[in-house]
Design a protein around this motif. Structure first.
Motif, PDB file in Angstrom:
ATOM      1  N   SER A   1      72.384   6.880  16.498  1.00  0.00           N
ATOM      2  CA  SER A   1      73.262   8.113  16.404  1.00  0.00           C
ATOM      3  C   SER A   1      73.752   8.309  17.724  1.00  0.00           C
ATOM      4  O   SER A   1      74.525   9.420  17.796  1.00  0.00           O
ATOM      5  N   PHE A   2      73.410   7.666  18.874  1.00  0.00           N
ATOM      6  CA  PHE A   2      73.907   8.045  20.296  1.00  0.00           C
ATOM      7  C   PHE A   2      73.474   9.241  20.847  1.00  0.00           C
ATOM      8  O   PHE A   2      74.099   9.842  21.145  1.00  0.00           O
ATOM      9  N   GLY A   3      72.222   9.544  20.317  1.00  0.00           N
ATOM     10  CA  GLY A   3      71.694  10.806  20.937  1.00  0.00           C
ATOM     11  C   GLY A   3      71.842  12.065  19.961  1.00  0.00           C
ATOM     12  O   GLY A   3      71.686  13.213  20.611  1.00  0.00           O
ATOM     13  N   ARG A   4      72.326  12.137  18.707  1.00  0.00           N
ATOM     14  CA  ARG A   4      72.446  13.445  17.986  1.00  0.00           C
ATOM     15  C   ARG A   4      71.171  13.800  17.682  1.00  0.00           C
ATOM     16  O   ARG A   4      70.081  13.122  17.529  1.00  0.00           O
ATOM     17  N   VAL A   5      70.958  15.309  17.433  1.00  0.00           N
ATOM     18  CA  VAL A   5      69.751  16.119  17.185  1.00  0.00           C
ATOM     19  C   VAL A   5      69.598  15.580  15.640  1.00  0.00           C
ATOM     20  O   VAL A   5      70.533  15.667  14.879  1.00  0.00           O
ATOM     21  N   PRO A   6      68.255  15.074  15.397  1.00  0.00           N
ATOM     22  CA  PRO A   6      67.824  14.817  13.910  1.00  0.00           C
ATOM     23  C   PRO A   6      68.161  15.895  12.975  1.00  0.00           C
ATOM     24  O   PRO A   6      68.077  17.062  13.477  1.00  0.00           O
ATOM     25  N   TYR A   7      68.126  15.602  11.770  1.00  0.00           N
ATOM     26  CA  TYR A   7      68.555  16.456  10.644  1.00  0.00           C
ATOM     27  C   TYR A   7      69.873  17.485  10.820  1.00  0.00           C
ATOM     28  O   TYR A   7      69.573  18.597  10.851  1.00  0.00           O
ATOM     29  N   PRO A   8      70.912  16.730  11.312  1.00  0.00           N
ATOM     30  CA  PRO A   8      72.036  17.618  11.808  1.00  0.00           C
ATOM     31  C   PRO A   8      72.394  18.397  10.401  1.00  0.00           C
ATOM     32  O   PRO A   8      72.139  18.160   9.135  1.00  0.00           O
ATOM     33  N   ARG A   9      72.981  19.571  10.650  1.00  0.00           N
ATOM     34  CA  ARG A   9      73.433  20.570   9.708  1.00  0.00           C
ATOM     35  C   ARG A   9      72.457  21.578   8.986  1.00  0.00           C
ATOM     36  O   ARG A   9      72.658  21.843   7.894  1.00  0.00           O
TER      37      ARG A   9
ATOM     38  N   LYS B   1      65.145  12.054   3.381  1.00  0.00           N
ATOM     39  CA  LYS B   1      65.328  11.147   4.412  1.00  0.00           C
ATOM     40  C   LYS B   1      66.699  11.314   4.791  1.00  0.00           C
ATOM     41  O   LYS B   1      67.598  11.451   4.170  1.00  0.00           O
ATOM     42  N   MET B   2      66.904  11.367   6.155  1.00  0.00           N
ATOM     43  CA  MET B   2      68.105  11.402   6.778  1.00  0.00           C
ATOM     44  C   MET B   2      68.976  10.260   6.397  1.00  0.00           C
ATOM     45  O   MET B   2      68.536   8.994   6.084  1.00  0.00           O
ATOM     46  N   ASP B   3      70.255  10.395   6.257  1.00  0.00           N
ATOM     47  CA  ASP B   3      71.355   9.184   5.987  1.00  0.00           C
ATOM     48  C   ASP B   3      71.307   8.298   7.417  1.00  0.00           C
ATOM     49  O   ASP B   3      70.965   8.735   8.286  1.00  0.00           O
ATOM     50  N   ALA B   4      71.762   6.986   7.187  1.00  0.00           N
ATOM     51  CA  ALA B   4      72.026   6.168   8.221  1.00  0.00           C
ATOM     52  C   ALA B   4      73.021   6.746   9.043  1.00  0.00           C
ATOM     53  O   ALA B   4      74.048   7.266   8.703  1.00  0.00           O
ATOM     54  N   PRO B   5      72.748   6.759  10.417  1.00  0.00           N
ATOM     55  CA  PRO B   5      73.849   6.870  11.448  1.00  0.00           C
ATOM     56  C   PRO B   5      75.212   6.090  11.057  1.00  0.00           C
ATOM     57  O   PRO B   5      74.738   4.845  10.584  1.00  0.00           O
ATOM     58  N   ASP B   6      76.320   6.513  11.761  1.00  0.00           N
ATOM     59  CA  ASP B   6      77.556   5.699  11.300  1.00  0.00           C
ATOM     60  C   ASP B   6      77.408   4.261  12.251  1.00  0.00           C
ATOM     61  O   ASP B   6      76.976   4.477  13.301  1.00  0.00           O
ATOM     62  N   GLY B   7      77.571   3.560  11.526  1.00  0.00           N
ATOM     63  CA  GLY B   7      77.612   1.997  12.110  1.00  0.00           C
ATOM     64  C   GLY B   7      76.219   1.241  12.020  1.00  0.00           C
ATOM     65  O   GLY B   7      75.942   0.229  12.683  1.00  0.00           O
TER      66      GLY B   7
END
Length: 274
Positions: free
Chosen positions: A205-213, A228-234
């Motif tokens: 996710s190129f460095g996003r903080v886990p469990y966004p929002r 479980k978190m969704d897959a990062p874009d791409g």
């Protein structure tokens, strides 16, 4: 080793020289052997309720804690523990580690400032031979000693002992810590695998903080219900499957690091064509 072998190992006599051996009379128990005033005293180390004691007055979580106590105070022993008898071959191995660059020369390490605090100790910025390094300073408690004991004999750094109830849970990185480690303070290689899965998500996710929002207070309850978190874009589906496998609530269902390495290498060569 036998009583006689221990006495031979502690010869010539040197007050405070000691070793710990497995008891021959009480298999499963340990014996502390101490050289004192020209003779060797043998102290049985007894187990009681998963704790260790010599005098059944003071109890310890593990052998390292026991040795540490009697190193600073004789507390009823013939002498305080001064110098451990090094196991044969250990010195040669240490020398080889130094020569190969795996062991650091502590005289060349300078600690500069604290840059982070964690469950097992502080992280400090250091300087080693002109290079900036991060130094983990392990706290002096039972869990930290368990960490050191395992790290000294195993290159996976898994903690299988429960953390002491006095530790500050607020210092645990909630979004990266496995549910059983948060709930019961049970750290293991499999809890490390959970954290690796979070790291993998961060990378893709190129460095996003886990469990966004998701508010921090809601993360653990949702995860314990199976979220479980969704897959990062791409993110390739195969890599996302690896992440999800790391996040099984049942630790036995999580892959080992060896399996993770094999899976990722397979993805790299066969599916991503990199």
């Amino acid at each position: 080793i036998t009583r006689e072998q221990a006495e031979r190992l502690l010869y010539p006599p040197e007050t405070g020289l000691f070793l710990v051996r497995e008891s021959t009379n009480y298999p499963g128990d340990y014996t502390l052997c101490v050289s004192c005033d020209g003779k060797v005293e043998h102290y049985r180390i007894m187990y009681h309720a998963s704790k260790l004691s010599i005098d059944e007055e003071v109890y310890f979580e593990n052998l390292m804690q026991l040795v540490e106590h009697y190193t600073s105070d004789a507390d009823g022993l013939c002498t305080r523990l001064i110098k451990p008898k090094v196991m044969e071959g250990t010195v040669a191995a240490q020398d080889e580690f130094y020569r190969s660059g795996w062991a650091l020369n502590m005289k060349e390490l300078k600690l500069l400032q604290t840059i982070g605090k964690g469950e097992f100790g502080d992280v400090m910025l250091g300087d080693y031979r002109g290079n900036k390094v991060a130094v983990k300073c392990i706290k002096n408690d039972a869990t930290a000693q368990a960490f050191l004991a395992e790290a000294s004999v195993m290159t996976d750094f898994g903690l299988t002992k429960e953390a002491s109830s006095t530790q500050d849970t607020g210092k645990l990185p909630v979004k990266w810590t496995a549910p059983e480690a948060l709930r019961e303070k049970k750290f293991s290689t499999k809890s490390d695998v959970w954290s690796f899965g979070i790291l993998l998500w961060e990378i893709y996710s190129f460095g996003r903080v886990p469990y966004p929002r998701i508010p921090l207070k809601d993360v653990v309850p949702r995860v314990e219900k199976g979220y479980k978190m969704d897959a990062p874009d791409g993110c390739p589906p195969a890599v996302y499957e690896v992440m999800k496998n790391c996040w099984h609530l049942d630790t036995a269902m999580r892959p080992s690091f060896l399996q993770l390495r094999e899976q990722l290498e397979h993805i790299k060569t066969h599916e991503l064509h990199l």
